[in-house]
Design a protein around this motif. Structure first.
Motif, PDB file in Angstrom:
ATOM      1  N   ALA A   9      17.148 -23.717 -58.020  1.00 12.85           N
ATOM      2  CA  ALA A   9      16.018 -24.221 -57.237  1.00 12.85           C
ATOM      3  C   ALA A   9      14.854 -23.257 -57.381  1.00 12.85           C
ATOM      4  CB  ALA A   9      16.396 -24.370 -55.764  1.00 12.85           C
ATOM      5  N   VAL A  10      13.663 -23.831 -57.363  1.00  9.62           N
ATOM      6  CA  VAL A  10      12.435 -23.060 -57.547  1.00  9.62           C
ATOM      7  C   VAL A  10      11.457 -23.467 -56.453  1.00  9.62           C
ATOM      8  CG1 VAL A  10      10.486 -22.654 -59.109  1.00  9.62           C
ATOM      9  CG2 VAL A  10      12.787 -23.027 -60.060  1.00  9.62           C
ATOM     10  N   GLN A  50      15.232 -31.995 -46.312  1.00  9.67           N
ATOM     11  CA  GLN A  50      15.933 -30.965 -45.550  1.00  9.67           C
ATOM     12  C   GLN A  50      15.800 -31.279 -44.052  1.00  9.67           C
ATOM     13  OE1 GLN A  50      14.479 -26.830 -45.346  1.00  9.67           O
ATOM     14  NE2 GLN A  50      16.473 -26.221 -46.175  1.00  9.67           N
ATOM     15  N   VAL A  99      13.236 -16.335 -56.918  1.00  9.61           N
ATOM     16  CA  VAL A  99      12.526 -15.759 -58.067  1.00  9.61           C
ATOM     17  C   VAL A  99      13.212 -16.139 -59.391  1.00  9.61           C
ATOM     18  CG1 VAL A  99      11.196 -13.783 -58.898  1.00  9.61           C
ATOM     19  CG2 VAL A  99      11.913 -13.849 -56.501  1.00  9.61           C
ATOM     20  N   ARG A 119       8.258 -20.979 -55.113  1.00 11.63           N
ATOM     21  CA  ARG A 119       6.927 -20.460 -55.471  1.00 11.63           C
ATOM     22  C   ARG A 119       6.579 -20.714 -56.926  1.00 11.63           C
ATOM     23  NH1 ARG A 119       8.329 -14.869 -52.691  1.00 11.63           N
ATOM     24  NH2 ARG A 119      10.278 -15.534 -53.664  1.00 11.63           N
ATOM     25  N   GLY A 120       7.569 -20.700 -57.785  1.00  8.45           N
ATOM     26  CA  GLY A 120       7.323 -20.958 -59.213  1.00  8.45           C
ATOM     27  C   GLY A 120       6.666 -22.305 -59.448  1.00  8.45           C
ATOM     28  N   TYR A 141      17.449 -12.371 -57.334  1.00  7.93           N
ATOM     29  CA  TYR A 141      17.974 -11.474 -56.292  1.00  7.93           C
ATOM     30  C   TYR A 141      19.066 -12.079 -55.422  1.00  7.93           C
ATOM     31  CZ  TYR A 141      14.980 -13.622 -52.638  1.00  7.93           C
ATOM     32  OH  TYR A 141      14.395 -14.494 -51.757  1.00  7.93           O
ATOM     33  N   CYS A 175       7.968 -25.839 -46.428  1.00  9.18           N
ATOM     34  CA  CYS A 175       7.123 -26.267 -45.313  1.00  9.18           C
ATOM     35  C   CYS A 175       5.671 -26.190 -45.729  1.00  9.18           C
ATOM     36  CB  CYS A 175       7.279 -25.324 -44.125  1.00  9.18           C
ATOM     37  SG  CYS A 175       8.827 -25.490 -43.287  1.00  9.18           S
ATOM     38  N   HIS A 185      18.096 -19.202 -43.096  1.00 10.09           N
ATOM     39  CA  HIS A 185      16.794 -18.623 -42.733  1.00 10.09           C
ATOM     40  C   HIS A 185      16.562 -18.414 -41.243  1.00 10.09           C
ATOM     41  CE1 HIS A 185      15.340 -20.215 -46.896  1.00 10.09           C
ATOM     42  NE2 HIS A 185      16.211 -19.226 -46.981  1.00 10.09           N
ATOM     43  N   HIS A 210      19.849 -27.864 -42.939  1.00 13.14           N
ATOM     44  CA  HIS A 210      19.288 -26.505 -43.009  1.00 13.14           C
ATOM     45  C   HIS A 210      20.082 -25.579 -42.090  1.00 13.14           C
ATOM     46  CE1 HIS A 210      16.621 -23.317 -43.783  1.00 13.14           C
ATOM     47  NE2 HIS A 210      15.457 -23.825 -43.393  1.00 13.14           N
ATOM     48  N   LEU A 260       4.691 -23.781 -57.265  1.00 11.67           N
ATOM     49  CA  LEU A 260       3.319 -23.756 -56.741  1.00 11.67           C
ATOM     50  C   LEU A 260       2.389 -23.069 -57.736  1.00 11.67           C
ATOM     51  CD1 LEU A 260       3.964 -22.806 -52.996  1.00 11.67           C
ATOM     52  CD2 LEU A 260       3.889 -25.075 -54.042  1.00 11.67           C
ATOM     53  N   VAL A 263      18.916 -19.802 -55.941  1.00  9.70           N
ATOM     54  CA  VAL A 263      17.474 -19.831 -55.686  1.00  9.70           C
ATOM     55  C   VAL A 263      16.978 -18.398 -55.491  1.00  9.70           C
ATOM     56  CG1 VAL A 263      17.728 -20.122 -53.170  1.00  9.70           C
ATOM     57  CG2 VAL A 263      15.636 -20.930 -54.298  1.00  9.70           C
TER      58      VAL A 263
HETATM   59  C1  FNR Z   1       9.700 -21.742 -48.276  1.00  9.16           C
HETATM   60  N1  FNR Z   1      11.083 -21.676 -48.086  1.00  9.16           N
HETATM   61  C2  FNR Z   1      11.708 -22.633 -47.313  1.00  9.16           C
HETATM   62  N2  FNR Z   1      13.063 -22.680 -47.249  1.00  9.16           N
HETATM   63  C3  FNR Z   1      13.690 -23.678 -46.595  1.00  9.16           C
HETATM   64  O1  FNR Z   1      14.916 -23.719 -46.575  1.00  9.16           O
HETATM   65  N3  FNR Z   1      12.960 -24.640 -45.959  1.00  9.16           N
HETATM   66  C4  FNR Z   1      11.616 -24.653 -45.959  1.00  9.16           C
HETATM   67  O2  FNR Z   1      10.989 -25.579 -45.425  1.00  9.16           O
HETATM   68  C5  FNR Z   1      10.948 -23.587 -46.609  1.00  9.16           C
HETATM   69  N4  FNR Z   1       9.576 -23.475 -46.603  1.00  9.16           N
HETATM   70  C6  FNR Z   1       8.937 -22.646 -47.510  1.00  9.16           C
HETATM   71  C7  FNR Z   1       7.565 -22.748 -47.706  1.00  9.16           C
HETATM   72  C8  FNR Z   1       6.938 -21.991 -48.693  1.00  9.16           C
HETATM   73  C9  FNR Z   1       5.463 -22.147 -48.938  1.00  9.16           C
HETATM   74  C10 FNR Z   1       7.706 -21.077 -49.479  1.00  9.16           C
HETATM   75  C11 FNR Z   1       7.063 -20.258 -50.563  1.00  9.16           C
HETATM   76  C12 FNR Z   1       9.049 -20.955 -49.234  1.00  9.16           C
HETATM   77  C13 FNR Z   1      11.899 -20.795 -48.938  1.00  9.16           C
HETATM   78  C14 FNR Z   1      12.080 -21.397 -50.324  1.00  9.16           C
HETATM   79  O3  FNR Z   1      12.736 -22.655 -50.283  1.00  9.16           O
HETATM   80  C15 FNR Z   1      12.842 -20.462 -51.276  1.00  9.16           C
HETATM   81  O4  FNR Z   1      14.157 -20.314 -50.823  1.00  9.16           O
HETATM   82  C16 FNR Z   1      12.191 -19.099 -51.419  1.00  9.16           C
HETATM   83  O5  FNR Z   1      10.785 -19.210 -51.547  1.00  9.16           O
HETATM   84  C17 FNR Z   1      12.738 -18.349 -52.648  1.00  9.16           C
HETATM   85  O6  FNR Z   1      12.529 -19.089 -53.821  1.00  9.16           O
HETATM   86  P1  FNR Z   1      11.314 -18.765 -54.848  1.00  9.16           P
HETATM   87  O7  FNR Z   1      10.042 -19.002 -54.135  1.00  9.16           O
HETATM   88  O8  FNR Z   1      11.477 -17.339 -55.246  1.00  9.16           O
HETATM   89  O9  FNR Z   1      11.533 -19.729 -55.998  1.00  9.16           O
END
Ligand code: FNR
Length: 364
Positions: A326-327, A101, A306, A329-330, A284, A27, A180, A177, A332, A304
């Motif tokens: 899937a990645v 998504q 880290v 934050r990596g 994790y 997002c 979460h 989706h 960004l 997915v």
């Molecule tokens: C997310 N995440 C997320 N997950 C999802 O299912 N839909 C979404 O729209 C979002 N939005 C979102 C925005 C931002 C800025 C971040 C950092 C994360 C979660 C993301 O897809 C992912 O599952 C987690 O961030 C863990 O992966 P990383 O960041 O460790 O690679």
């Protein structure tokens, strides 16, 4: 030389992705009225230019009332199609692939002043719905009302219409989706679902909404295109004495959704219970994808959480703990993460322009 698994293509129905690196949905709260504009073209386009195998666009509201913030992207009307198509066309022009998504935030919708502090307050409607009314996620969130039994078909239909629009925009796949703590997860988990009708109680009843959404999405999306689901494998509340969503239930539901014709399960965790405890560390969540991959043959699984290095990702695939990584934050932090992984593994990236080649080869 043997091509590392991470850089081997994968074909899922008529979708062929050049490598196993997926951009996780993220997002951005950068839309107006749900429309994807220049921001999304540049933001999602950069992942294509940097060689991602597949990009999953952010959680996009299938209903206006299902948005987290007023700046979420949306797909609840045909007016959203041109903005989506512009992004899709660009990604395809680079040889990349993209899906979207499909989200509904349920009781995590319409968070006042939390994500979007500058928005006029009249955006916030009295339409925050949940399987069970009366309980907010936390003090930032609104108190939802129960979604009536007669209103459920409308929500299911919204997912189907969204899938139709995603196809019209040229999306290669859709990801439902169900993770979460958003609406479908709220139905799956006995923590948030206290219904006594056919959508609550037994696991089968709690999974009914997800399975009906899948059927509706598939009825509105070409059979040759794959369908993904994202799920939270657990509510991560072992320390609390509460009914919760756990990996055993995920495994069972994974079998049902495979049998319902879902191609790919994207395995995250948590997000439904504010008091959750999550130990963030490399890999994790990989034990969850590993378990589903072992116990639910025939389903393609994404790990997915880290995952940031080429060797790290390659090992997950070599050890058969997932089929794709899937990645979020990596990407960004290091937009050139694919080229860096290729360099680490001495592999070739998807060639887009001279700079991918340069990044993958040069030591300077
Ligand atoms: C997310 N995440 C997320 N997950 C999802 O299912 N839909 C979404 O729209 C979002 N939005 C979102 C925005 C931002 C800025 C971040 C950092 C994360 C979660 C993301 O897809 C992912 O599952 C987690 O961030 C863990 O992966 P990383 O960041 O460790 O690679």
């Amino acid at each position: 030389d043997k091509v590392p698994l991470l850089f081997q293509p994968l074909t899922i129905k008529n979708l062929t992705i050049a490598n196993r690196i997926v951009v996780a949905p993220m997002c951005q709260y950068a839309s107006k009225d749900g429309i994807m504009g220049d921001f999304h073209l540049v933001h999602l386009g950069q992942f294509a230019l940097n060689g991602a195998g597949l990009i999953l666009a952010e959680a996009t509201g299938v209903e206006a009332r299902g948005r987290i913030s007023p700046n979420d992207t949306g797909i609840w009307s045909d007016a959203h199609i041109p903005g989506l198509k512009r992004v899709v066309d660009f990604v395809h022009a680079t040889g990349g692939k993209i899906g979207i998504q499909l989200g509904h935030a349920g009781r995590k919708s319409s968070v006042p002043g939390y994500y979007a502090k500058n928005e006029p307050s009249d955006f916030w409607l009295d339409e925050v719905i949940a399987p069970t009314g009366g309980i907010a996620y936390d003090h930032h969130h609104r108190v939802p009302r129960e979604l009536g039994l007669d209103e459920i078909p409308e929500v299911i239909k919204a997912f189907g219409s969204a899938a139709r629009r995603a196809h019209a925009a040229g999306m290669d796949t859709v990801e439902i989706h169900a993770a979460h703590g958003y609406l479908i997860h709220q139905f799956l988990s006995p923590f948030t679902n206290k219904r006594t009708d056919k959508y609550g109680g037994s696991l089968e009843n709690r999974a009914r909404l997800l399975l009906e959404v899948i059927a509706e999405v598939k009825a509105n999306f070409p059979a040759e295109k794959p369908v993904f689901v994202r799920i939270s494998a657990s509510d991560n509340v072992e320390h609390l004495d509460v009914p919760s969503w756990e990996i055993e239930q995920t495994v069972q539901v994974a079998k049902w959704i495979r049998d319902a014709g879902v191609d790919v399960l994207h395995i995250s965790s948590a997000g439904n219970v504010h008091e959750q405890k999550v130990q963030y560390a490399p890999n994790y969540q990989v034990h969850f994808s590993e378990r589903v991959k072992k116990e639910v043959p025939g389903l393609i699984v994404i790990a997915v959480g880290v995952i940031t290095g080429g060797k790290q990702a390659e090992q997950i695939l070599q050890e058969e703990k997932a089929d794709l990584v899937a990645v979020a934050r990596g990407f960004l932090r290091h937009p050139n993460i694919v080229a860096n992984a290729a360099k680490e593994l001495n592999a070739r990236t998807r060639f887009i322009s001279q700079y991918n080649m340069f990044l993958a080869k040069s030591d300077l």
